[in-house]
Structure formats: C-alpha cells, structure tokens
Design a protein around this motif. Structure first.
Motif, PDB file in Angstrom:
ATOM      1  N   GLU A   1       0.827  -1.102   0.134  1.00  0.00           N
ATOM      2  CA  GLU A   1       0.297  -0.021   0.262  1.00  0.00           C
ATOM      3  C   GLU A   1       0.890   1.210  -0.086  1.00  0.00           C
ATOM      4  OE1 GLU A   1      -3.703   0.305   0.300  1.00  0.00           O
ATOM      5  OE2 GLU A   1      -3.589  -1.727  -0.574  1.00  0.00           O
ATOM      6  N   GLN A   2       0.341   1.807  -0.581  1.00  0.00           N
ATOM      7  CA  GLN A   2       1.103   3.194  -0.531  1.00  0.00           C
ATOM      8  C   GLN A   2       1.099   5.167   0.443  1.00  0.00           C
ATOM      9  OE1 GLN A   2       3.931   3.546  -3.466  1.00  0.00           O
ATOM     10  NE2 GLN A   2       3.419   1.242  -3.088  1.00  0.00           N
ATOM     11  N   ASP A   3      -0.798   4.495   0.396  1.00  0.00           N
ATOM     12  CA  ASP A   3      -0.811   5.978   1.597  1.00  0.00           C
ATOM     13  C   ASP A   3      -1.303   5.326   2.391  1.00  0.00           C
ATOM     14  OD1 ASP A   3      -2.933   4.006   0.974  1.00  0.00           O
ATOM     15  OD2 ASP A   3      -4.714   5.744   0.562  1.00  0.00           O
ATOM     16  N   VAL A   4      -0.491   4.395   3.124  1.00  0.00           N
ATOM     17  CA  VAL A   4       0.009   3.690   4.478  1.00  0.00           C
ATOM     18  C   VAL A   4       0.777   3.136   4.679  1.00  0.00           C
ATOM     19  CG1 VAL A   4      -2.770   3.252   4.952  1.00  0.00           C
ATOM     20  CG2 VAL A   4      -1.512   1.650   4.367  1.00  0.00           C
ATOM     21  N   GLU A   5       1.490   3.454   5.973  1.00  0.00           N
ATOM     22  CA  GLU A   5       2.417   3.044   5.963  1.00  0.00           C
ATOM     23  C   GLU A   5       2.545   2.491   7.514  1.00  0.00           C
ATOM     24  OE1 GLU A   5       7.212   4.374   7.367  1.00  0.00           O
ATOM     25  OE2 GLU A   5       5.990   5.789   7.338  1.00  0.00           O
ATOM     26  N   LEU A   6       3.204   0.968   7.461  1.00  0.00           N
ATOM     27  CA  LEU A   6       3.454  -0.361   8.417  1.00  0.00           C
ATOM     28  C   LEU A   6       5.050  -0.164   9.367  1.00  0.00           C
ATOM     29  CD1 LEU A   6       2.499  -2.608  10.214  1.00  0.00           C
ATOM     30  CD2 LEU A   6       2.939  -4.162   7.754  1.00  0.00           C
ATOM     31  N   VAL A   7       4.435   0.212  10.719  1.00  0.00           N
ATOM     32  CA  VAL A   7       5.453   0.657  11.291  1.00  0.00           C
ATOM     33  C   VAL A   7       5.717  -0.320  12.489  1.00  0.00           C
ATOM     34  CG1 VAL A   7       4.918   2.978  11.333  1.00  0.00           C
ATOM     35  CG2 VAL A   7       3.931   2.052  12.777  1.00  0.00           C
ATOM     36  N   ALA A   8       4.996  -1.100  12.645  1.00  0.00           N
ATOM     37  CA  ALA A   8       5.195  -2.221  14.096  1.00  0.00           C
ATOM     38  C   ALA A   8       4.421  -2.867  14.160  1.00  0.00           C
ATOM     39  CB  ALA A   8       5.442  -1.539  14.836  1.00  0.00           C
ATOM     40  N   VAL A   9       4.215  -4.281  14.327  1.00  0.00           N
ATOM     41  CA  VAL A   9       4.081  -5.411  14.755  1.00  0.00           C
ATOM     42  C   VAL A   9       4.466  -5.975  16.241  1.00  0.00           C
ATOM     43  CG1 VAL A   9       3.790  -6.379  12.271  1.00  0.00           C
ATOM     44  CG2 VAL A   9       5.285  -7.542  13.909  1.00  0.00           C
ATOM     45  N   ASN A  10       3.223  -6.760  17.061  1.00  0.00           N
ATOM     46  CA  ASN A  10       3.540  -7.007  17.928  1.00  0.00           C
ATOM     47  C   ASN A  10       2.966  -8.987  17.752  1.00  0.00           C
ATOM     48  OD1 ASN A  10       4.174  -7.039  20.893  1.00  0.00           O
ATOM     49  ND2 ASN A  10       2.163  -7.304  21.325  1.00  0.00           N
ATOM     50  N   ASP A  11       3.547  -9.629  18.503  1.00  0.00           N
ATOM     51  CA  ASP A  11       3.766 -11.107  18.782  1.00  0.00           C
ATOM     52  C   ASP A  11       4.486 -11.952  20.172  1.00  0.00           C
ATOM     53  OD1 ASP A  11       0.982 -12.745  16.916  1.00  0.00           O
ATOM     54  OD2 ASP A  11       3.114 -14.037  17.989  1.00  0.00           O
ATOM     55  N   ILE A  12       3.281 -13.018  20.611  1.00  0.00           N
ATOM     56  CA  ILE A  12       4.390 -13.483  21.422  1.00  0.00           C
ATOM     57  C   ILE A  12       5.694 -14.282  20.323  1.00  0.00           C
ATOM     58  CG2 ILE A  12       3.205 -12.476  23.218  1.00  0.00           C
ATOM     59  CD1 ILE A  12       2.177 -15.786  23.597  1.00  0.00           C
ATOM     60  N   MET A  13       5.449 -14.653  19.330  1.00  0.00           N
ATOM     61  CA  MET A  13       5.816 -15.569  19.253  1.00  0.00           C
ATOM     62  C   MET A  13       7.387 -15.659  18.506  1.00  0.00           C
ATOM     63  SD  MET A  13       5.340 -16.756  14.941  1.00  0.00           S
ATOM     64  CE  MET A  13       3.088 -15.470  14.638  1.00  0.00           C
ATOM     65  N   PRO A  14       7.851 -16.358  18.894  1.00  0.00           N
ATOM     66  CA  PRO A  14       9.599 -16.108  18.294  1.00  0.00           C
ATOM     67  C   PRO A  14       9.433 -14.818  17.090  1.00  0.00           C
ATOM     68  CG  PRO A  14       9.994 -17.868  19.425  1.00  0.00           C
ATOM     69  CD  PRO A  14       8.366 -18.057  19.198  1.00  0.00           C
ATOM     70  N   SER A  15      10.834 -14.091  16.790  1.00  0.00           N
ATOM     71  CA  SER A  15      10.315 -13.519  15.367  1.00  0.00           C
ATOM     72  C   SER A  15      11.220 -14.450  14.192  1.00  0.00           C
ATOM     73  CB  SER A  15      11.525 -12.010  15.380  1.00  0.00           C
ATOM     74  OG  SER A  15      10.771 -11.509  16.863  1.00  0.00           O
TER      75      SER A  15
END
Length: 328
Positions: free
Chosen positions: A22-36
């Motif tokens: 998507e061009q008009d939104v910016e994904l900046v972070a995610v959160n989840d307890i699983m190993p990265s």
C-alpha cells in the motif's frame, strides 16, 4: 497513516503482506509473542497464498523488506507497548484477545489514536460494516469493530432483501476449518471443535445471529449455524429466507446483479459461473452471489454466496483504513 498490527495469526499476517504494497499507509510495527524468526518464516511462506513476493529478513528487532523497516515487539499486553513513540495512528487488533472495550482501549493508553478490531467486538464497541454503516464513523470514534467475515457477507444480503421484506432468515455458513479447531481429536469446551478438523464435517456454534440483530430490527427472526468442512480456505453461505411477498429467482438475481454493478461495486459481486470454493481464493469481495443456484418456492428463497474468509475480509479492513484516513 501509520499502522501497527497486534497479533500475527492468519489475518494479521495477511494484512502485513498486503500493507507492504500500500502506498498511502505505512506499516511501522507488529506485536506477537511468537519468536521473531518464526514470524518472519510464516510471513515469507504461506500454504494458501504462496511465498511472499517481496524479500523479507530479520535485522535486530525489525523486519526489513526493501526500504521498509517494521519494528517487532513480543509483549503479551497492549499496555506494555509504546505506540506514542512510534506515532501510530491505527492499531489493527488481530490477536482475538482484546475484543472488549477495556482491552482494546489499552492501545489508546499506549499512545495509538485509534483501534480497528479484526472481529465482532463486544456490545460496548461500535459495530460498523463497511459498505453498510461506515458513515457512522466520526473523528471522535476511537475503537471500531468491522464485524467478521461472516457478518460482512450476511449484512449486505439482509439489507438488500429488506427491499422486498423479510419474515425470517437462516444462514448456514459452510466454512473452511480454522485455528480455533483441532488437528487431531482432543478435549475442548465445545466438544465438536475438539474433533479432527480435516476428517469431518463439523457443526460449530457462532454468534452471527446476535451480531446481525445489532444491525437490523429482526430480533428472533435471524438464525445462523456454521458447518466447518475439510478445506483450508473459502466459505459458502447457504441462505434460506422467508419473504413477506412471493417473488421469483429472476427478481432476486436482478436485485443482486444491480447492486454488484452499482452501489455495492467492489464489496459484492454477482456470477452465474459454475464455481467451487477453490475458485474464490484471493477474491477481494465480501460476498459473491451465485445466481446459478438461486431458487424460489412461494415466499421461500434459497440464495448462495461465496467468499474468501481471509482475503475478502482483509480487503474490507484496508478499505476501513482508507476511509478513516479520509475523514480525519
């Protein structure tokens, strides 16, 4: 618009993939307890939608894709996150755990400006279905439930059939199995959910009827059941509705055909092709009416609608982000 995702299950991961483009939104972070490292692996390879088209790799506490860098957190509670520091506008709450107002608002306390659930929230959260009542969103609204995939399908069916008049309506959702079922027989508080999902046709309890009663004045005239079938993707809504006046299959089909090319374009589609569930994978609509299967007996109508329970639903969540951005 700066976006964070809390909970990286099926919906969270598909949103991650799609928001990267998507061009008009910016994904900046995610959160989840699983190993990265496990998270990156599941983002790169998906059994339904194939490998992610863009390269992904883990660098420190971030997922990197091209020139995009998405922070990764592993907190078990929204209160432990610092969305304010990241300037998060909207959190996509996809964990399934914080669907009540008190839990969802912890994202606001952590600094986010708004929260969009990925499910039908509790009664203390506004239920707004895109294409039906999204206009109720105001600049002051901070937490929204966009309903679930089944609610998004059935809401539009009810709304359109109301132009004829509904006495009662029953939805039977033949749905692919989900992570809330089991791979092999085991204990579960809903006994049937504990049976091996890939081995049986399994009826499960759902709250669809009560959700729809929040949107329409049809109390005790809506019933719903979900039948989980041994496929990994896709769903078919089998609708039996008793109308107030007699009708014909042609009238019903014309109603939905017109909606698909007019006010519901992009949300509802209409076809008379000989579809099966595999054909709906990756479809962006909330529902595809199969006019070849419409039948009428007096005032009773049988209507069939297909939808991709993951791709169609995430399409509406992305629509919500664009709409939210527009009215801010």
């Amino acid at each position: 618009m700066r976006i964070a995702i809390n909970g990286m299950g099926r919906i969270g991961r598909l949103l991650f993939r799609r928001l990267l483009g998507e061009q008009d939104v910016e994904l900046v972070a995610v959160n989840d307890i699983m190993p990265s490292d496990n998270l990156v692996y599941l983002l790169k390879y998906d059994s339904l939608y194939g490998p992610n088209p863009a390269p992904l790799f883990l660098e420190g506490n971030a997922i990197v894709s091209g020139d995009k860098r998405i922070m990764v957190f592993q907190e078990d509670h929204p209160a432990k996150l610092n969305w304010k520091e990241l300037g998060v506008d909207v959190v996509l709450e996809c964990s399934g755990r914080f669907h009540q107002a008190a839990g969802a608002k912890e994202h606001l306390q952590a600094g986010a400006k708004a929260v969009l659930l990925s499910t039908t929230g509790s009664a203390d959260i506004p239920l707004m279905i895109y294409g039906f009542n999204q206009h109720q969103l105001t600049k002051e609204t901070q937490v929204v439930s966009p309903g679930g995939c089944m609610t998004n399908c059935c809401t539009h069916i009810i709304y359109l059939l109301q132009s004829i008049g509904i006495e009662s309506i029953h939805f039977n959702i033949l749905h692919s199995y989900t992570s809330r079922q089991e791979l092999v027989d085991t204990a579960h508080k809903q006994f049937r959910r504990g049976r091996a999902a890939a081995e049986s046709i399994i009826p499960v309890e759902i709250d669809l009827a009560s959700s729809l009663e929040r949107l329409f004045p049809l109390k005790d005239r809506i019933a719903a059941l979900s039948i989980r079938v041994p496929v990994t993707n896709g769903a078919m809504t089998d609708v039996t509705v008793t109308l107030k006046t007699e009708t014909s299959a042609a009238e019903i089909n014309n109603l939905f055909r017109h909606a698909a090319t007019g006010p519901y374009k992009g949300i509802l589609d209409y076809t008379e092709e000989q579809l099966v569930s595999a054909d709906i994978k990756g479809n962006t609509h909330s529902l595809v009416i199969d006019g070849s299967l419409t039948s009428v007996a007096g005032r009773q109508v049988k209507l069939i609608a297909w939808f991709d329970n993951e791709y169609g639903y995430t399409s509406r969540m992305i629509d919500w982000l664009r709409y939210w951005q527009k009215i801010r």
